[in-house]
Design an enzyme around this catalytic site. Structure first.
Site, PDB file in Angstrom:
ATOM      1  N   LYS A  45      18.872   7.326  -4.157  1.00 11.49           N
ATOM      2  CA  LYS A  45      18.056   6.952  -2.995  1.00 11.49           C
ATOM      3  C   LYS A  45      18.979   6.553  -1.852  1.00 11.49           C
ATOM      4  O   LYS A  45      19.887   5.737  -2.030  1.00 11.49           O
ATOM      5  CB  LYS A  45      17.124   5.790  -3.358  1.00 11.49           C
ATOM      6  CG  LYS A  45      16.278   5.285  -2.192  1.00 11.49           C
ATOM      7  CD  LYS A  45      15.403   4.096  -2.622  1.00 11.49           C
ATOM      8  CE  LYS A  45      14.712   3.456  -1.434  1.00 11.49           C
ATOM      9  NZ  LYS A  45      13.926   2.261  -1.811  1.00 11.49           N
ATOM     10  N   ASP A  51      15.574   0.051   5.572  1.00  4.67           N
ATOM     11  CA  ASP A  51      14.138   0.153   5.298  1.00  4.67           C
ATOM     12  C   ASP A  51      13.404  -1.018   5.948  1.00  4.67           C
ATOM     13  O   ASP A  51      13.449  -2.139   5.462  1.00  4.67           O
ATOM     14  CB  ASP A  51      13.899   0.153   3.782  1.00  4.67           C
ATOM     15  CG  ASP A  51      12.416   0.132   3.437  1.00  4.67           C
ATOM     16  OD1 ASP A  51      11.615   0.569   4.289  1.00  4.67           O
ATOM     17  OD2 ASP A  51      12.080  -0.306   2.326  1.00  4.67           O
ATOM     18  N   LYS A  61       7.907  -5.057   6.378  1.00  4.41           N
ATOM     19  CA  LYS A  61       8.250  -6.147   5.467  1.00  4.41           C
ATOM     20  C   LYS A  61       8.145  -7.478   6.216  1.00  4.41           C
ATOM     21  O   LYS A  61       8.847  -7.690   7.202  1.00  4.41           O
ATOM     22  CB  LYS A  61       9.670  -5.963   4.939  1.00  4.41           C
ATOM     23  CG  LYS A  61       9.845  -4.723   4.075  1.00  4.41           C
ATOM     24  CD  LYS A  61      11.289  -4.561   3.639  1.00  4.41           C
ATOM     25  CE  LYS A  61      11.498  -3.278   2.844  1.00  4.41           C
ATOM     26  NZ  LYS A  61      10.850  -3.294   1.528  1.00  4.41           N
ATOM     27  N   ASP A 118      19.345  -0.713   0.595  1.00  2.00           N
ATOM     28  CA  ASP A 118      18.365   0.222   0.060  1.00  2.00           C
ATOM     29  C   ASP A 118      18.951   1.616  -0.157  1.00  2.00           C
ATOM     30  O   ASP A 118      18.236   2.526  -0.570  1.00  2.00           O
ATOM     31  CB  ASP A 118      17.134   0.295   0.968  1.00  2.00           C
ATOM     32  CG  ASP A 118      15.849   0.494   0.177  1.00  2.00           C
ATOM     33  OD1 ASP A 118      15.865   0.234  -1.041  1.00  2.00           O
ATOM     34  OD2 ASP A 118      14.838   0.892   0.772  1.00  2.00           O
ATOM     35  N   ASP A 176       5.745   1.396   3.017  1.00  2.00           N
ATOM     36  CA  ASP A 176       6.890   0.699   2.439  1.00  2.00           C
ATOM     37  C   ASP A 176       7.202   1.179   1.020  1.00  2.00           C
ATOM     38  O   ASP A 176       8.139   0.698   0.397  1.00  2.00           O
ATOM     39  CB  ASP A 176       6.647  -0.818   2.441  1.00  2.00           C
ATOM     40  CG  ASP A 176       7.915  -1.612   2.192  1.00  2.00           C
ATOM     41  OD1 ASP A 176       9.015  -1.067   2.446  1.00  2.00           O
ATOM     42  OD2 ASP A 176       7.828  -2.769   1.736  1.00  2.00           O
ATOM     43  N   GLU A 216       8.503   4.051   0.397  1.00  2.00           N
ATOM     44  CA  GLU A 216       9.100   5.238   1.012  1.00  2.00           C
ATOM     45  C   GLU A 216      10.194   5.876   0.172  1.00  2.00           C
ATOM     46  O   GLU A 216      10.436   7.082   0.265  1.00  2.00           O
ATOM     47  CB  GLU A 216       9.656   4.872   2.395  1.00  2.00           C
ATOM     48  CG  GLU A 216      11.054   4.289   2.432  1.00  2.00           C
ATOM     49  CD  GLU A 216      11.231   3.021   1.621  1.00  2.00           C
ATOM     50  OE1 GLU A 216      12.335   2.803   1.069  1.00  2.00           O
ATOM     51  OE2 GLU A 216      10.279   2.222   1.510  1.00  2.00           O
ATOM     52  N   ARG A 218      10.456   6.577  -2.961  1.00  2.00           N
ATOM     53  CA  ARG A 218       9.955   7.607  -3.873  1.00  2.00           C
ATOM     54  C   ARG A 218       9.589   8.887  -3.128  1.00  2.00           C
ATOM     55  O   ARG A 218       9.655   9.979  -3.701  1.00  2.00           O
ATOM     56  CB  ARG A 218       8.765   7.065  -4.663  1.00  2.00           C
ATOM     57  CG  ARG A 218       7.554   6.738  -3.817  1.00  2.00           C
ATOM     58  CD  ARG A 218       6.565   5.822  -4.530  1.00  2.00           C
ATOM     59  NE  ARG A 218       7.088   4.475  -4.674  1.00  2.00           N
ATOM     60  CZ  ARG A 218       6.443   3.490  -5.307  1.00  2.00           C
ATOM     61  NH1 ARG A 218       5.258   3.719  -5.844  1.00  2.00           N
ATOM     62  NH2 ARG A 218       6.969   2.292  -5.392  1.00  2.00           N
TER      63      ARG A 218
END
Length: 573
Positions: free
Chosen positions: A342, A347, A354, A367, A427, A429, A431
């Site tokens: 990933k 993010d 968030k 992230d 959020d 995202e 995946r």
């Protein structure tokens, strides 16, 4: 005697943070990569408009750092004859047992104590040192060739890879405190180790020392270079096998340091474009075994990567799809593997931004920890050059930001395998980016895929900050990766792929939604990824949201890299 020199070097040097996405194949010359922010035109008009503003955000550039080298030697000499700054003795609780006269029973400690006139036993009693893990005491005592002698606790009599790595870290800490330039490490009871365990023990000590000495000071206005220059490992043997193992340790540590630096770098420095350039740098450095392909937005559109591009749409920094391919320098390829990471360099959460305590938005530079693990493993494997295995390293790099062009809750995205996804939470995202990356990996004809991602807070709730969750329908692949983690000392725990939970992931207007709610969140996330993997391919998902970051040290851990390298080697010929 054998000597191995380990370099602790910064990987991010001078580069552009915005560059035209290119296709790289068999790069032959190393570009000047890193963070000098030379501005080049971008493919999109929006990128052209914002290139200068983004590339100079905060005027931050990492300081150039000279590589720090530690020379490791393996020797068989009497501990009382060794001369240097610190003699560090790794002791178990059993080793610290004394007789009725408060004298050591362990032969090495007895010899040292005799040379020191009983002061070592006396000092250990006064310091209440019992050999428990985490205990250490360094004493300046006259009577030895070494200026100081240190006792470092290993815990119970059966010590682990983690304990020996901690011994190396304690040695690094003691050397730093004393400004020592040369150190020797010896175990109080080396006779309890088999020949194979002596190899892994020396490797763990060296790894702990290198990583314990390393400090990421690229973004500090002042830094002090480590004093430690040489480490002698005593009593664990000599010879070519041990030399080879220490060289392997050096290679893996260089990959871990790269991974740490990538995660530590802030999002205004490590953009998707810079991450792609770091990948290209690996291909350039090891061009005998690596080729690199970096896909731009238009090329990703041609491959119909709607899920990935939906996440990337809101950012002024364009996405870069990274594909490194390792092929062995000679011989036939028996196994094809893929490592998918990933790569969210930041993010925000998107429109589901968030917010609130514990959202960790200020740490969302980490992230991309999965991509750092993948690229760190690539760097290590470029040096090790295993035979008989082809490995594809794949990262769908982008940012998840907020703008009028970004995806909205309720939007439907179409992934490259044709499956449709209703976005019920922007959020969730990671995946979405991994979906297209997994389809791409399967299209490379690989037999096994391991993906790594800082995917869910649910996994941290389930397993805490130091254990990664693994999800796979394949018992064989689970056994392989768990065996690799036992060698590396990294903690993994297999979690269930409960198929009945997929009901919560069904959409009324699309094939699926991208999140199924709070209950079993790490499991439903893994089930989502499973929809994008060919049934003929063995696949594992590693949720590393917990162990990617060390809160105490406020820095990246480099988690996953050593396990990935071990796993690839287990699949090589």
């Amino acid at each position: 005697m054998a000597a191995i020199v380990v370099s602790i070097a910064s990987s991010l040097t001078s580069t552009s943070s915005a560059s035209i996405p290119l296709i790289f194949t068999k790069l032959r010359s190393a570009p000047d990569l890193g963070l000098s922010f030379a501005i080049r035109p971008l493919c999109s008009r929006r990128g052209k408009r914002m290139a200068h503003a983004i590339a100079t955000l905060g005027l931050t550039q990492p300081a150039p750092i000279e590589p720090h080298k530690i020379s490791f030697s393996v020797k068989e000499i009497d501990v009382v004859e060794w001369k240097g700054d610190i003699l560090a003795v790794g002791v178990t609780e059993k080793d610290m047992v004394k007789d009725e006269n408060s004298k050591f029973q362990n032969s090495i400690l007895k010899k040292l104590d005799s040379q020191l006139g009983g002061l070592l036993a006396e000092a250990s009693l006064e310091e209440d040192f019992t050999g428990k893990p985490g205990q250490s005491t360094v004493l300046r005592l006259p009577g030895l060739g070494s200026k100081r002698v240190g006792l470092i606790g290993l815990g119970q009599s059966s010590s682990t890879t983690t304990a020996y790595r901690s011994l190396g870290e304690a040695v690094a800490a003691a050397a730093k405190a004393a400004q020592a330039s040369n150190v020797a490490v010896v175990l109080a009871s080396p006779e309890e180790l088999s020949a194979e365990l002596k190899l892994s023990t020396a490797s763990a000590i060296a790894s702990g020392t290198v990583l314990g000495t390393y400090e990421d000071t690229r973004f500090k206005s002042e830094s002090k270079k480590p004093a430690l220059k040489s480490v002698d490992i005593l009593g664990l043997g000599t010879g070519s096998e041990l030399e080879k193992k220490l060289k392997y340790t050096e290679d893996v540590c260089s990959g871990i340091i790269l991974g740490k630096e990538l995660v530590n770098a802030p999002a205004n420095v490590l953009t998707p474009g810079v991450l792609a350039e770091e990948a290209s740098k690996i291909a350039s450095m090891y061009s005998d075994v690596f080729s690199a392909t970096i896909l731009n937005v238009e090329q990703c559109k041609e491959l119909k990567m709607g899920s990935y591009l939906g996440v990337a749409a809101a950012s002024e920094n364009p996405p870069h799809f990274i594909h490194l391919c390792y092929k062995p320098p000679g011989g036939s390829v028996k196994t094809k593997l893929a490592l998918v990471g990933k790569g969210l360099t930041f993010d925000s959460g998107g429109y589901n931004i968030k917010t609130g305590p514990g959202c960790l938005i200020e740490l969302m530079k980490f992230d991309m920890g999965g991509s750092a693990a993948v690229l760190g493993a690539a760097k290590a494997l470029g040096q090790i050059k295993p035979a008989g295995v082809e490995v594809h390293f794949i990262v769908a790099a982008c940012e998840n930001m907020i703008s009028g062009a970004g995806m909205r809750p309720g939007d439907i995205l179409t992934a490259s395998n044709g499956k449709t996804i209703e976005v019920n939470n922007t959020d969730a995202e990671g995946r979405l980016t991994l979906a297209d990356a997994l389809v791409y990996a399967c299209n490379q004809g690989v037999e096994k895929i391991v993906d790594l991602a800082t995917l869910t807070g649910a996994c941290i709730v389930a397993l805490g900050p130091s254990i990664a969750g693994i999800f796979t329908p394949s018992d064989d692949l689970a056994s392989e990766v768990i065996a690799a983690s036992e060698v590396s000392g990294e903690k993994l725990w297999r979690m269930p792929l409960e198929e009945s939970y997929w009901e919560s992931m069904k959409s009324g207007v699309a094939d699926m939604v991208n999140t199924g709610g709070r209950q079993g969140g790490a499991i439903t996330a893994a089930l989502f990824l499973k929809q994008f993997v060919d049934e003929k391919v063995q696949w594992m998902h590693i949720d590393m949201a917990g162990p990617v970051w060390n809160d105490k040290k406020k820095a990246a851990t480099g988690f996953g890299i050593s396990t990935l390298v071990e796993w690839v080697l287990k699949n090589s010929s």
